[in-house]
Design a protein around this motif. Structure first.
Motif, mmCIF file in Angstrom:
data_model
loop_
_atom_site.group_PDB
_atom_site.id
_atom_site.type_symbol
_atom_site.label_atom_id
_atom_site.label_comp_id
_atom_site.label_asym_id
_atom_site.label_seq_id
_atom_site.Cartn_x
_atom_site.Cartn_y
_atom_site.Cartn_z
ATOM 1 N N GLN A 45 0.828 -1.203 0.000
ATOM 2 C CA GLN A 45 0.000 0.000 0.000
ATOM 3 C C GLN A 45 0.863 1.254 0.000
ATOM 4 O OE1 GLN A 45 -2.789 1.151 3.385
ATOM 5 N NE2 GLN A 45 -4.273 0.443 1.835
ATOM 6 N N GLU A 49 0.469 4.353 -2.590
ATOM 7 C CA GLU A 49 0.259 5.716 -2.120
ATOM 8 C C GLU A 49 1.243 6.682 -2.764
ATOM 9 O OE1 GLU A 49 -0.192 8.151 2.105
ATOM 10 O OE2 GLU A 49 0.498 6.065 2.090
ATOM 11 N N SER A 70 -2.399 -4.974 -3.082
ATOM 12 C CA SER A 70 -3.007 -4.278 -1.954
ATOM 13 C C SER A 70 -4.053 -3.290 -2.458
ATOM 14 C CB SER A 70 -1.943 -3.522 -1.154
ATOM 15 O OG SER A 70 -0.971 -4.400 -0.640
ATOM 16 N N SER A 71 -4.962 -2.910 -1.578
ATOM 17 C CA SER A 71 -5.917 -1.861 -1.914
ATOM 18 C C SER A 71 -5.198 -0.525 -1.959
ATOM 19 C CB SER A 71 -7.033 -1.813 -0.872
ATOM 20 O OG SER A 71 -7.764 -3.010 -0.849
ATOM 21 N N ALA A 72 -5.566 0.286 -2.919
ATOM 22 C CA ALA A 72 -4.939 1.606 -3.035
ATOM 23 C C ALA A 72 -5.591 2.576 -2.054
ATOM 24 C CB ALA A 72 -5.082 2.124 -4.463
ATOM 25 N N PRO A 73 -4.799 3.403 -1.367
ATOM 26 C CA PRO A 73 -5.366 4.397 -0.454
ATOM 27 C C PRO A 73 -5.937 5.575 -1.230
ATOM 28 C CG PRO A 73 -2.998 4.652 -0.544
ATOM 29 C CD PRO A 73 -3.324 3.465 -1.401
ATOM 30 N N TYR A 74 -6.759 6.346 -0.559
ATOM 31 C CA TYR A 74 -7.317 7.544 -1.182
ATOM 32 C C TYR A 74 -6.230 8.624 -1.262
ATOM 33 C CZ TYR A 74 -9.950 11.853 -1.780
ATOM 34 O OH TYR A 74 -10.393 13.059 -2.235
ATOM 35 N N ASN A 102 -10.860 -1.458 -4.182
ATOM 36 C CA ASN A 102 -10.155 -0.174 -4.321
ATOM 37 C C ASN A 102 -8.793 -0.305 -5.005
ATOM 38 O OD1 ASN A 102 -12.243 1.176 -2.975
ATOM 39 N ND2 ASN A 102 -11.308 0.815 -0.972
#
Length: 395
Positions: A45, A49, A70-74, A102
Motif C-alpha cells: 500500500q 500511495e 493491496s488496496s490503493a489508499p485515497y 479499491n
C-alpha cells in the motif's frame, strides 16, 4: 513521458514499496512500472500511495509467479478540468490470489488487462470513483470468483475515446466459476456513430451467473458467442443496446425461466444455434401445448433455440425455428405421398385380381398377370375411364 521502468528481473522475490522511486520529488506527469520474470511480487500500500501521486500511472507484471496486490489508499489531488488522470494494471502469466477492493480508484479513466493468469477472487468494489473505463480484458485465464458489482457505484461507464484495439469489456477463452450479481454492469453513450465500443464474450466457460451478472446498456455492440453457461439465475443477462447484438452458438446447461428475458432484440440482432436447458415448474405436456413459449423476450420472436425441459426426467428437446417448420412440412408431405403410393398400389392389386377373375370367368382360358393388367387398361380406355395407376395427377 517520463517515469520509472523496472527492467526484467531474474530474482526470486520482488517487493514494491514507497522507496522504489521518489515519485513525490519527480515532475513527471506519468509513471510506468514493469517487472518481468520474478518468482513473486508483492505490491504494498505504501508503494501505491507514493505511485498514485503521479497523474497517469501504469503497472505491468509479466510472468511474476504469485502476485500479491493491496488496496490503493485515497489520494487527494486538486486538479483543474484540463487534467486527465489514469491508472492501468496489466497481469500476464501470474497467479493472483486476490484482486482487492479499491485497486483502481479516484481516476478519470482506468484499465485492467489479465492474460494467461489464474485469479482467485476479484473483489466487489475493485473500481472506486473511476469516471470512465477504457477496457477490462480477461483472456486465456481462469477466475475462481467475481464478486459483483466490480464497481463500488454498482455500474461503470465506458470511455468516449477510441485509444486501443480494446474499447470495452472483452472476455475471451476464460473460465469463471462464479459470476456475482451485477459484476459486469456497464453503459456507454457514443459521441458519434463510428464510435463503437464493444462487449465480447467468446469461447468462455462460466459457472453460476447471478442476477445481472452481465448487464450492458447504450451504444454498445455486444457479441456473446460459443460459450458454455452452467447455470443462469433469473435476469442473469441484461442486454439493451442500440448497436449489433449477436447471441450465437451458446450452451446453457441450466437456466431459470426468466434468465434470458431481459435480452432486448432489435433490427441488428442475430440469435441462432443456441442450446438452452430450461428449468421450469411446468410439466412437459403443458409446455408443449404452449408453442409460443420462448426463454427470450417477445422482442426476439421465436428465435432458433433448443429447449430441454425438466432435467429430472428423460430429456425432451423441442425446436422452434422457421427452418424447423419447413422441415416438418416436408416430412409431412413425404408421409402423405408415401401413403398415396401405398393406397394406389393396393387399389391396383385389387383391380388386377378382379380383372384376372373376370378374364378366367368369361374367356375360359388363363393368361399372365401382365396381360390381364394390360387388357384391363385397354378395356378402361375403351370405356373412356382413366386408369388410376397411370393417373399421376392424383398424387
Amino acid at each position: 513521458m517520463s517515469g520509472a521502468v523496472v527492467p526484467d528481473l531474474l530474482v526470486a522475490d520482488v517487493e514494491l514499496t514507497e522507496n522504489l522511486y521518489p515519485f513525490t520529488k519527480s515532475k513527471a506527469l506519468s509513471a510506468s512500472v514493469k517487472i518481468s520474470n520474478a518468482t513473486s511480487v508483492r505490491v504494498t500500500q505504501g508503494f501505491l500511495e507514493e505511485w498514485l501521486k503521479i497523474l497517469s500511472v501504469g503497472l505491468d507484471l509479466w510472468n511474476c509467479g504469485t502476485v500479491t496486490l493491496s488496496s490503493a489508499p485515497y489520494i487527494y489531488r486538486h486538479l483543474s478540468r484540463s487534467f486527465s488522470t489514469f491508472i492501468g494494471i496489466g497481469l500476464v502469466g501470474c497467479w493472483v490470489p486476490e484482486v482487492p477492493t479499491n485497486l483502481l480508484r479516484n481516476r478519470f479513466t482506468a484499465s485492467l488487462f489479465i492474460k494467461h493468469s489464474q485469479v482467485g477472487v476479484m473483489r466487489r468494489g475493485m473500481l472506486n470513483a473511476v469516471g470512465k473505463v477504457r477496457y477490462i480484458v480477461l483472456e486465456d485465464s481462469v477466475v475462481d470468483k467475481v464478486e459483483g458489482p466490480l464497481a463500488a457505484e454498482g455500474s461503470f461507464t465506458l470511455s468516449q475515446r477510441d485509444l486501443h484495439r480494446w474499447n470495452g469489456l472483452f472476455l475471451n477463452n476464460v473460465t469463471i466459476h462464479s459470476l456475482g450479481s451485477s459484476s459486469f454492469n456497464l453503459t456507454h453513450k457514443a459521441s458519434k456513430r463510428e464510435n463503437t465500443h464493444k462487449v465480447d464474450v467468446k469461447d468462455c466457460l462460466v459457472g453460476q451467473v447471478g442476477h445481472g451478472g452481465i448487464t450492458v446498456q447504450g451504444d454498445v455492440a455486444v457479441t456473446i458467442k460459443n460459450n458454455i453457461f452452467e447455470n443462469l439465475e433469473d435476469g442473469a443477462l441484461k442486454i439493451s443496446v442500440s448497436r449489433d447484438l449477436k447471441f450465437q452458438g451458446n450452451l446453457v446447461q441450466a437456466a431459470e425461466e426468466a434468465s434470458l428475458q431481459d435480452i432486448q432484440c432489435q433490427n441488428l440482432t442475430e440469435m441462432d444455434t443456441n442450446m438452452i436447458y430450461i428449468t421450469l415448474d411446468k410439466n412437459t405436456t403443458e409446455l408443449f401445448n404452449e408453442l409460443s413459449f420462448s426463454p427470450f423476450s417477445a422482442s426476439c420472436g421465436l428465435s432458433q433455440i433448443f429447449k430441454v425441459v425438466n432435467m429430472d426426467v428423460p430429456l425432451t428437446t423441442i425446436v422452434f425455428s422457421h427452418s424447423t417448420w419447413v422441415l416438418l412440412a416436408i416430412l409431412l408431405l413425404l408421409i402423405l405421398i408415401a401413403g398415396g403410393i401405398l393406397y394406389r398400389w393396393r387399389e391396383n392389386n385389387k383391380l388386377q385380381n378382379q380383372s384376372q377373375s373376370n378374364f378366367h370367368s368369361y374367356n375360359g382360358v388363363s393368361s399372365s398377370a401382365q396381360y390381364q393388367a394390360n387388357q384391363q387398361e385397354v378395356n378402361m380406355v375403351q370405356g373412356s375411364v382413366l386408369n388410376p395407376v397411370y393417373d399421376r395427377t392424383t398424387l
